[in-house]
Scaffold this motif. Structure first.
Motif, PDB file in Angstrom:
ATOM      1  N   ILE A 137       0.828  -1.169   0.000  1.00  0.00           N
ATOM      2  CA  ILE A 137       0.000   0.000   0.000  1.00  0.00           C
ATOM      3  C   ILE A 137       0.879   1.241   0.000  1.00  0.00           C
ATOM      4  CG2 ILE A 137      -1.873  -1.167   1.083  1.00  0.00           C
ATOM      5  CD1 ILE A 137      -1.003  -0.300   3.723  1.00  0.00           C
ATOM      6  N   CYS A 138       0.390   2.267  -0.582  1.00  0.00           N
ATOM      7  CA  CYS A 138       1.148   3.516  -0.621  1.00  0.00           C
ATOM      8  C   CYS A 138       0.181   4.640  -0.950  1.00  0.00           C
ATOM      9  CB  CYS A 138       2.257   3.409  -1.647  1.00  0.00           C
ATOM     10  SG  CYS A 138       3.449   4.729  -1.526  1.00  0.00           S
ATOM     11  N   ASN A 139       0.572   5.831  -0.578  1.00  0.00           N
ATOM     12  CA  ASN A 139      -0.319   6.980  -0.652  1.00  0.00           C
ATOM     13  C   ASN A 139      -0.580   7.465  -2.086  1.00  0.00           C
ATOM     14  OD1 ASN A 139      -1.152   9.753  -0.551  1.00  0.00           O
ATOM     15  ND2 ASN A 139      -0.772   9.602   1.635  1.00  0.00           N
ATOM     16  N   VAL A 140      -1.822   7.330  -2.520  1.00  0.00           N
ATOM     17  CA  VAL A 140      -2.151   7.636  -3.908  1.00  0.00           C
ATOM     18  C   VAL A 140      -1.998   9.128  -4.199  1.00  0.00           C
ATOM     19  CG1 VAL A 140      -3.888   7.438  -5.713  1.00  0.00           C
ATOM     20  CG2 VAL A 140      -3.761   5.699  -3.931  1.00  0.00           C
ATOM     21  N   LEU A 186       3.851   3.946  -7.249  1.00  0.00           N
ATOM     22  CA  LEU A 186       2.926   3.416  -6.240  1.00  0.00           C
ATOM     23  C   LEU A 186       2.848   1.898  -6.282  1.00  0.00           C
ATOM     24  CD1 LEU A 186      -0.089   5.826  -6.721  1.00  0.00           C
ATOM     25  CD2 LEU A 186       1.487   5.752  -4.804  1.00  0.00           C
ATOM     26  N   ARG A 187       2.553   1.315  -5.152  1.00  0.00           N
ATOM     27  CA  ARG A 187       2.367  -0.134  -5.063  1.00  0.00           C
ATOM     28  C   ARG A 187       1.166  -0.448  -4.197  1.00  0.00           C
ATOM     29  NH1 ARG A 187       4.545   0.317  -8.761  1.00  0.00           N
ATOM     30  NH2 ARG A 187       6.759   0.281  -9.183  1.00  0.00           N
ATOM     31  N   GLY A 188       0.459  -1.493  -4.521  1.00  0.00           N
ATOM     32  CA  GLY A 188      -0.671  -1.864  -3.676  1.00  0.00           C
ATOM     33  C   GLY A 188      -1.013  -3.330  -3.796  1.00  0.00           C
ATOM     34  N   THR A 189      -1.489  -3.944  -2.705  1.00  0.00           N
ATOM     35  CA  THR A 189      -1.955  -5.331  -2.773  1.00  0.00           C
ATOM     36  C   THR A 189      -3.324  -5.388  -2.111  1.00  0.00           C
ATOM     37  OG1 THR A 189      -1.518  -7.553  -2.022  1.00  0.00           O
ATOM     38  CG2 THR A 189      -0.406  -5.819  -0.804  1.00  0.00           C
ATOM     39  N   HIS A 190      -3.530  -6.231  -1.117  1.00  0.00           N
ATOM     40  CA  HIS A 190      -4.838  -6.271  -0.466  1.00  0.00           C
ATOM     41  C   HIS A 190      -4.666  -6.392   1.036  1.00  0.00           C
ATOM     42  CE1 HIS A 190      -4.659 -10.555   0.439  1.00  0.00           C
ATOM     43  NE2 HIS A 190      -4.073 -10.697  -0.722  1.00  0.00           N
ATOM     44  N   SER A 191      -5.773  -6.290   1.766  1.00  0.00           N
ATOM     45  CA  SER A 191      -5.711  -6.309   3.230  1.00  0.00           C
ATOM     46  C   SER A 191      -6.412  -7.551   3.779  1.00  0.00           C
ATOM     47  CB  SER A 191      -6.395  -5.062   3.778  1.00  0.00           C
ATOM     48  OG  SER A 191      -7.801  -5.189   3.604  1.00  0.00           O
TER      49      SER A 191
END
Lengths: 563, 563
Positions: B209-212, B222-227
């Motif tokens: 996750i990272c601040n859009v 940016l990078r993102g996955t799931h929670s």
């Protein structure tokens, strides 16, 4: 009638225009895409926002940030430009996902929350957010961002107020050390909420530096004086060109206020009990004080430690204050910003009292002594133990950056989806979430203090006044107690039900939130509030919810195989 | 031609629109009024912005925030509404003061600064601001606010990069715990500046996750996955409606990817070396992973600790990854967010290697292991000592709130006015300011490392390469050393000279500032950089400046009288 504004109800956007749906972790958008791809995005979900541990080693927390959350969700909308940016971050995402994002708003979201400014405790939801999982997931990061720091700094302010005592003035001036521009502005707001003031003892424009933008935005009273730079910007009293001072009543005029100050300085120097305490005072400082008094004769307050507090600052201040007094102005007092504050405040008080006595100026001994210089809970506590004559504390860095604990750990956990309760397991039992859409109540005892908070399933009957009730620790089998509540308060109230026009709690003005906070803090049993070894406040679940949690837990946890 | 924009040069305003002249302590305005009343407001002043102590127990600091300061001053202007508010805060202030404020801008201000992204040290001015004292005083609070947190968090990022080592990926994801919305956005920016990345090892949309908003504003990858919520939002694989997966090359189609995953899960379970490690995996989790892979087949990365890492998360992940592999997709890896990260990362690596060997899938053992969960310098150092298989660290709270030291103490001190040098005394010698308008130089030694920074009076000849020079500690008589510099770098460069059109340093893009920072950190002598007992870098003054400081000091300090 699609949205509230058509019915006339408008909720302004968040204070900081940077609070948009993009103030988000990217993974919220990757998940939104995955929910959408799986056709799950409209499944009805319930999330709880709560924290696991009170900050600062204490046993209470002040809840703040709710108003900003409501303002955010009432105006939740992604612009085309934002949607394009999000899609660029998700290579391969389908175009129809853009259409989905374009249509997203919070018209199908409900928010239940404990009123802002309430005293709150771990595990009990501060907010319960219900709605389509796709959109509610996008509220997680902004809500946590808006609640975590707000609650942390409000709690920090309340703790500083507690240690300073009710009779002192507390002034926030951390703008320069705050974590960014917004850190400064929201810190000012939430310190005020948590019990800071600039009005209690001091009158007029007197005390201390404070954030102007926050004052303008939130109507917080402001105070300001001067800094060391002002003092050292002067070389001598020769620089003062306009030496004229009109008296407070406008009837007389002092043509040479500078000489009048000099005369008083000599009188002090040679008065019997003060003679010998100081010789020559610093002339830059005297010039700065005199010119500052000419600019602010009604609210003269001087920073006295640029050169030497007792040998220069205090005598110079007294000379100016006595000169002002002759023309009907009452000086406010001094600020100490370095050195042994307990000692210096007592010495300063002695000096003022001696002036009152020797020079026959009634009330001079009551001059306000303000102290600053890296103050925090511990240093104020130490000053109290040493004995001091400080009337007002100016607190900056430690307050606004929450130096002793810089973050509150609120989380946002899924507790139900499609009417199915969900649990998040963890080897660390404090991290296991409490499943189900729940209600929470605060139960009060005979003496009027809150006794325990209890969470129940949504459809359980509420606790009743006078009826005996079993309260269970959510995870510790052996911790349980019967309670007969004298008063029952339902904690979660509806703040948003799809539009600004639907029945909901109003957002009260900041002053009202602040009053609520101060009142709630005063109504806590003292042993929960003390700084040293405070008693934990009890948080519980109903017997029925307890059983269900543990049924679900066993159901989800894999059975190990010893090898 | 009154301002730069008419000549075509425009400098944008600060990133946060809340950064206006009112982001200020009220006392800056009370002082502005007092300067104005005393007719001193246009006196030429010189202020130094510097800090006294490196943060985090280290011996270096990364300077950041300059660009925002320049953007602020290039657009410095009070609106009529703001002026009215300020005057309301200063009861009794004359109307002509409003006219003065209306005309205020920075067209007579000069700013000299060390380039942003430089490694800097205590006492050496990061910025030297010159101009009429009335307006420069109004820059103090905003400049300190913009520099203090920026430099603190950039330094924190650099320290985390140092302990993690160059070969690891470092990902910032603190938005939810940051101190307010701007705290989140500027933290992202300055962490990137200080050496964080999301690109080094991982490819595509992979990591964390990272601040859009920060990504959009500053062009940060940016990078993102799931929670966990995504995982627990699923009940079973029956929920997955669209089970079709097209292969990476577009040539084949898997009609039932869900069954294909199930088949692989059985193969893993019954493969000789893996048999017995796990029995039934969690079906909600398997459904979540499968659906996430269907949404992001090219960048599949799964959070594996919602139920049980080794008994459920890892086997489920491997089943999905192997199924993807059959259709030409390479999964990226896993994220661990709880438990014993060193142990779990090694166990996970073993499992991946066993799968590679037993099931003959080349490269499977190199799966990326990402770790998160309250990581900081100390925990990463501990992981290094324990031995781990983590490839990427996701760091949140400790990074963005600078938990181990939440504030940097930059100050803004008057050092000269009307060509008269000024000094601020204090009983605490570390708080005495270094007077005079100064120049500063960094002197390099034979091995290419910086040796010492030296400040001189403005008109002293600069140090020369190869010429022996005495460097003195500013306050400690006995600390001095001769240096023969091999290279001399003047530190302060002009970033503002009254308008955007006057000759000045350009504001480089963030990427360039970041490169400067990384290069400067690499060029420091290693003993200044180590975590335990680092050697202080030397900061000095010329012999001439030393003598002048002490002359002025004696001149200003009152002589005591022993009684």
């Amino acid at each position: 009638m699609e949205n509230g504004s058509e019915l006339g109800q408008i909720i302004d956007g968040p204070t900081n225009p940077m609070v948009t749906p993009l103030l988000n972790d990217l993974y919220q958008f990757t998940m939104a895409y995955a929910y959408w791809k799986a056709g799950k995005h409209n499944e009805r979900s319930v999330f709880d926002l709560y924290f696991r541990k009170n900050p600062f080693g204490g046993e209470y927390t002040v809840f703040a940030g709710l108003e900003e959350c409501v303002k955010f969700l009432a105006n939740f909308k992604l612009s085309d430009e934002e949607i394009d940016f999000v899609r660029d971050c998700l290579p391969g995402s389908e175009e129809a996902f853009g259409d989905y994002l374009r249509g997203l708003d919070c018209s199908d979201v409900e928010v239940y929350a404990i009123p802002e400014g309430s005293v709150v405790f771990p595990k009990v939801p501060l907010m319960r957010v219900e709605g389509p999982v796709g959109v509610v997931q996008l509220l997680e990061t902004p809500f946590l961002n808006l609640v975590n720091f707000a609650s942390l700094v409000a709690t920090n302010a309340a703790r500083h107020r507690f240690v300073a005592g009710k009779s002192k003035s507390l002034l926030e001036f951390g703008a320069r050390r705050a974590q960014g521009p917004d850190g400064a502005i929201s810190a000012s707001k939430y310190c005020y909420l948590g019990g800071f003031d600039a009005t209690r003892q001091l009158k007029g424009n007197v005390g201390m530096i404070c954030n102007v933008a926050a004052g303008k935005l939130f109507g917080i009273p402001l105070r300001g004086t001067h800094s060391h730079a002002y003092v050292s910007s002067f070389m001598s009293t020769d620089e003062i060109v306009d030496k004229v001072l009109r008296s407070a009543d406008g009837k007389t005029t002092c043509e040479d206020f500078v000489s009048h100050v000099q005369t008083w300085l000599k009188k002090i120097q040679y008065s019997p009990s003060l003679s010998g305490i100081f010789s020559e005072t610093n002339q830059s400082e005297l010039a700065a004080f005199t010119s500052y008094a000419l600019a602010f004769p009604k609210t003269f307050l001087a920073l006295v430690d640029t050169y030497d507090v007792m040998k220069s600052g205090i005598p110079n201040f007294c000379a100016v204050a006595l000169a002002l007094n002759d023309f009907g102005y009452k000086a406010l007092g001094i600020r100490l910003d370095s050195g042994d504050l307990a000692y210096l405040s007592r010495e300063a008080r002695n000096f003022f009292c001696t002036v009152e006595r020797e020079l026959k100026v009634p009330g001079f001994g009551k001059m306000v002594v303000t102290a600053s210089n890296d103050l925090n809970e511990e240093t104020i506590d130490a000053l109290n133990k040493q004995g001091h004559e400080v009337d007002a504390f100016g607190i900056g860095t430690y307050l606004v950056t929450c130096y002793s604990q810089a973050a509150l750990g609120c989380v946002f956990k899924l507790v139900e989806i499609n009417n199915q309760p969900r649990i998040k397991l963890s080897e660390d039992v404090t991290k296991v979430s409490i499943p189900c859409k729940k209600r929470s109540y605060r139960l009060y005892g005979k003496e009027g203090y809150p006794l325990v908070d209890i969470m129940t399933g949504e459809n359980e009957p509420p606790p009743k006044v006078g009826e005996r009730l079993l309260c269970r620790h959510p995870f510790n089998e052996s911790k349980r107690a019967y309670v007969v509540p004298q008063r029952v308060e339902e904690l979660l109230k509806c703040y948003w039900r799809g539009s600004a026009d639907e029945a909901r709690e109003e957002l009260p003005p900041l002053k009202e939130i602040r009053d609520r906070c101060i009142k709630q803090l005063e109504n806590m049993r003292p042993d929960h509030m003390r700084r040293l070894n405070p008693t934990p406040y009890k948080v519980s679940v109903s017997a029925k919810l307890y059983d269900f949690i543990h049924f679900l837990w066993l159901n989800e946890a894999p059975v190990g195989e010893l090898q």
